[in-house]
Design a protein around this motif. Structure first.
Motif, PDB file in Angstrom:
ATOM      1  N   TYR A   1      14.414   1.146  46.253  1.00  0.00           N
ATOM      2  CA  TYR A   1      15.307   1.754  47.242  1.00  0.00           C
ATOM      3  C   TYR A   1      15.989   0.684  48.098  1.00  0.00           C
ATOM      4  CZ  TYR A   1      16.880   4.339  51.319  1.00  0.00           C
ATOM      5  OH  TYR A   1      17.648   4.842  52.337  1.00  0.00           O
ATOM      6  N   GLU A   2      15.222  -0.276  48.593  1.00  0.00           N
ATOM      7  CA  GLU A   2      15.778  -1.340  49.442  1.00  0.00           C
ATOM      8  C   GLU A   2      16.800  -2.186  48.691  1.00  0.00           C
ATOM      9  OE1 GLU A   2      15.455  -1.714  52.686  1.00  0.00           O
ATOM     10  OE2 GLU A   2      14.097   0.004  52.765  1.00  0.00           O
TER      11      GLU A   2
ATOM     12  N   GLN B   1      18.609  -1.317  46.060  1.00  0.00           N
ATOM     13  CA  GLN B   1      19.800  -0.520  45.774  1.00  0.00           C
ATOM     14  C   GLN B   1      20.637  -0.286  47.022  1.00  0.00           C
ATOM     15  OE1 GLN B   1      18.252   1.669  41.740  1.00  0.00           O
ATOM     16  NE2 GLN B   1      18.226   2.902  43.555  1.00  0.00           N
ATOM     17  N   CYS B   2      19.996  -0.132  48.182  1.00  0.00           N
ATOM     18  CA  CYS B   2      20.749   0.031  49.436  1.00  0.00           C
ATOM     19  C   CYS B   2      21.426  -1.273  49.841  1.00  0.00           C
ATOM     20  CB  CYS B   2      19.826   0.500  50.558  1.00  0.00           C
ATOM     21  SG  CYS B   2      19.337   2.222  50.406  1.00  0.00           S
ATOM     22  N   ALA B   3      20.696  -2.380  49.735  1.00  0.00           N
ATOM     23  CA  ALA B   3      21.214  -3.676  50.180  1.00  0.00           C
ATOM     24  C   ALA B   3      22.305  -4.216  49.263  1.00  0.00           C
ATOM     25  CB  ALA B   3      20.079  -4.687  50.285  1.00  0.00           C
ATOM     26  N   ASP B   4      22.130  -4.041  47.969  1.00  0.00           N
ATOM     27  CA  ASP B   4      23.029  -4.680  47.001  1.00  0.00           C
ATOM     28  C   ASP B   4      24.044  -3.725  46.379  1.00  0.00           C
ATOM     29  OD1 ASP B   4      21.491  -6.875  47.549  1.00  0.00           O
ATOM     30  OD2 ASP B   4      20.433  -6.877  45.632  1.00  0.00           O
ATOM     31  N   GLN B   5      23.904  -2.442  46.631  1.00  0.00           N
ATOM     32  CA  GLN B   5      24.808  -1.449  46.036  1.00  0.00           C
ATOM     33  C   GLN B   5      24.854  -1.586  44.515  1.00  0.00           C
ATOM     34  OE1 GLN B   5      26.451   1.029  47.995  1.00  0.00           O
ATOM     35  NE2 GLN B   5      24.933   0.234  49.409  1.00  0.00           N
ATOM     36  N   ARG B   6      23.709  -1.778  43.929  1.00  0.00           N
ATOM     37  CA  ARG B   6      23.590  -1.876  42.471  1.00  0.00           C
ATOM     38  C   ARG B   6      22.265  -1.266  42.057  1.00  0.00           C
ATOM     39  NH1 ARG B   6      19.931  -6.309  41.066  1.00  0.00           N
ATOM     40  NH2 ARG B   6      19.610  -7.602  42.891  1.00  0.00           N
ATOM     41  N   SER B   7      22.158  -0.942  40.799  1.00  0.00           N
ATOM     42  CA  SER B   7      20.918  -0.386  40.280  1.00  0.00           C
ATOM     43  C   SER B   7      19.894  -1.509  40.122  1.00  0.00           C
ATOM     44  CB  SER B   7      21.179   0.278  38.926  1.00  0.00           C
ATOM     45  OG  SER B   7      19.976   0.771  38.393  1.00  0.00           O
TER      46      SER B   7
END
Length: 161
Positions: free
Chosen positions: A50-51, A53-59
């Motif tokens: 989750y962190e 994906q939120c921080a990097d805007q990637r899967s």
């Protein structure tokens, strides 16, 4: 390609540069308790996903079902988390293998930069050399004319009386 090698095993990567957790599992010894599915179900793993994906805007991971590339592919951060989950010894192997991969890549990058610099330098020298040859070609007739004039001035004239 610059592969990640752990315990003499090449760790596959997908098109996004993510690493195959199944290959890491085999490199770690393949114990059932270290299966990728077990790791991915952990609350700490879910929180890290989750962190990321939120921080990097990637899967942070992808699962490929079927085919020669099948498996669970994860980002570098999850590779480290998996390695820490397995054991400190495996974690150290992963860190050193990844560092080696990055050092190899940096060495190749530096070689490439040196080759590019050499190529540019060669092109500049060739261009400069071509310009010098053209200037010389244009100057030769003028130089000949000046030489002939000076030679004629140096020749004693014979006056016949």
């Amino acid at each position: 390609m610059n592969h990640l090698i752990i315990s003499s095993m090449a760790i596959r990567q997908d098109g996004n540069g993510q690493f195959c957790l199944n290959d890491l599992h085999r490199a770690a010894g393949g114990l059932p308790k270290h299966r990728p599915g077990q790791f991915m179900r952990l609350e700490t793993t879910k929180g890290l996903v989750y962190e990321i994906q939120c921080a990097d805007q990637r899967s942070a991971f992808q699962i490929i079902n079927g085919g020669p590339q099948r498996g669970t592919y994860v980002c570098k951060e999850l590779v480290y988390a998996y390695a820490m989950w397995v054991s400190p010894a495996f974690c150290l192997k992963v860190i050193r293998a990844y560092d080696q991969q990055q050092n190899n890549a940096m060495g190749l990058y530096q070689q490439l930069q040196a080759l590019i610099a050499e190529e540019v330098s060669t092109q500049v020298r060739a261009s400069f050399g071509s310009r010098l040859m053209l200037e010389r070609k244009r100057a030769i007739p003028l130089l000949r004319e000046r030489r002939e004039r000076i030679e004629s001035e140096l020749q004693p004239e014979l006056f016949i009386h």
